[in-house]
Design an enzyme around this catalytic site. Structure first.
Site, PDB file in Angstrom:
ATOM      1  N   ASN A 196      -7.770   9.466  -5.203  1.00 41.05           N
ATOM      2  CA  ASN A 196      -8.480   8.479  -6.020  1.00 41.05           C
ATOM      3  C   ASN A 196      -9.328   9.166  -7.081  1.00 41.05           C
ATOM      4  OD1 ASN A 196      -7.721   6.107  -4.378  1.00 41.05           O
ATOM      5  ND2 ASN A 196      -8.876   7.176  -2.808  1.00 41.05           N
ATOM      6  N   ASP A 201     -12.403   9.031  -7.550  1.00 39.64           N
ATOM      7  CA  ASP A 201     -13.679   9.562  -7.050  1.00 39.64           C
ATOM      8  C   ASP A 201     -13.505  10.808  -6.182  1.00 39.64           C
ATOM      9  OD1 ASP A 201     -12.654   8.605  -4.677  1.00 39.64           O
ATOM     10  OD2 ASP A 201     -14.278   7.189  -4.291  1.00 39.64           O
ATOM     11  N   ASP A 230      -6.407   8.517   0.029  1.00 35.27           N
ATOM     12  CA  ASP A 230      -5.929   7.418   0.863  1.00 35.27           C
ATOM     13  C   ASP A 230      -4.753   7.923   1.686  1.00 35.27           C
ATOM     14  OD1 ASP A 230      -7.752   5.682  -0.325  1.00 35.27           O
ATOM     15  OD2 ASP A 230      -6.337   5.119  -1.901  1.00 35.27           O
ATOM     16  N   ASN A 250      -8.867   5.081   3.405  1.00 33.40           N
ATOM     17  CA  ASN A 250      -9.669   5.945   2.534  1.00 33.40           C
ATOM     18  C   ASN A 250     -10.545   6.953   3.295  1.00 33.40           C
ATOM     19  OD1 ASN A 250     -12.501   6.172   0.893  1.00 33.40           O
ATOM     20  ND2 ASN A 250     -10.713   6.208  -0.444  1.00 33.40           N
ATOM     21  N   SER A 252     -11.791  11.029  -3.398  1.00 35.62           N
ATOM     22  CA  SER A 252     -11.391  10.714  -2.029  1.00 35.62           C
ATOM     23  C   SER A 252      -9.870  10.539  -1.998  1.00 35.62           C
ATOM     24  CB  SER A 252     -12.088   9.440  -1.547  1.00 35.62           C
ATOM     25  OG  SER A 252     -11.649   8.316  -2.280  1.00 35.62           O
ATOM     26  N   GLU A 268       0.807  -1.221   0.000  1.00 39.86           N
ATOM     27  CA  GLU A 268       0.000   0.000   0.000  1.00 39.86           C
ATOM     28  C   GLU A 268       0.844   1.276   0.000  1.00 39.86           C
ATOM     29  OE1 GLU A 268      -3.037   0.621  -0.539  1.00 39.86           O
ATOM     30  OE2 GLU A 268      -3.931  -1.363  -0.468  1.00 39.86           O
TER      31      GLU A 268
END
Ligand SMILES: *[C@@H]1O[C@H](CO)[C@@H](O)[C@H](O)[C@H]1NC(C)=O
Length: 149
Positions: A67, A69, A73, A80, A71, A56
């Site tokens: 991201n 959308d 991380d 998220n 959002s 990750e």
């Protein structure tokens, strides 16, 4: 330039560099995880957690990724903002009741607490797509090689 001056300059640069881009060592991460009782948590061992964190974030505690959308991380587990933490930028369920910024802390406490909640929420580590792609079903014990906890 004298050797002493060079060395003190070099160590200054190193400190600045670490403060700005804190990438933790693998065994250092393992130790912090162990202290927070992640070993065996929901059936996942330290080697599982290390693989997850590495795929990750590469153990980069300050990693932030946007991201598609909108959002974001955050941190070592790339948690998220839409579901788990509040970044005050977009709608968040904030299921971990935590500010996303806290998930960037090098002591990993907030990240680990939130990750515990995520693995307990159903689906375990399958909540992380990269875990499924790169860790699931593979031999992982080598992640702990040389770590004496
Ligand atoms: C760690 O993450 C931060 C924020 O995403 C990034 O700016 C930095 O370059 C990363 N450090 C390394 C060594 O990849």
């Amino acid at each position: 330039m004298t050797k002493a001056l060079f060395l003190s300059l070099a160590s200054c640069l190193l400190v600045v560099n670490q403060a700005k881009f804190p990438v933790l060592g693998r065994c250092e991460v393992a130790k912090l995880m162990s202290q927070e009782d992640l070993d065996g948590y929901e059936g996942y061992y330290l080697s599982d957690w290390l693989c997850l964190a590495f795929v990750e974030s590469g153990f980069n505690v300050s990693k932030i990724n946007e991201n598609a959308d909108g959002s974001f991380d955050y941190g070592i587990f790339q948690i998220n903002s839409h579901y788990w933490c509040n970044d005050y930028q977009s709608h968040s369920e904030n299921l971990c009741h935590v500010d996303c910024e806290e998930l960037l802390d090098a002591n990993l406490l907030s990240s680990i607490n939130c990750a515990k909640m995520i693995v307990s929420s159903g689906g375990g580590m399958n909540n992380w797509i990269k875990w499924k792609l790169h860790c699931l079903g593979r031999p992982l014990s080598y992640w702990m090689t040389g770590c004496h906890l």
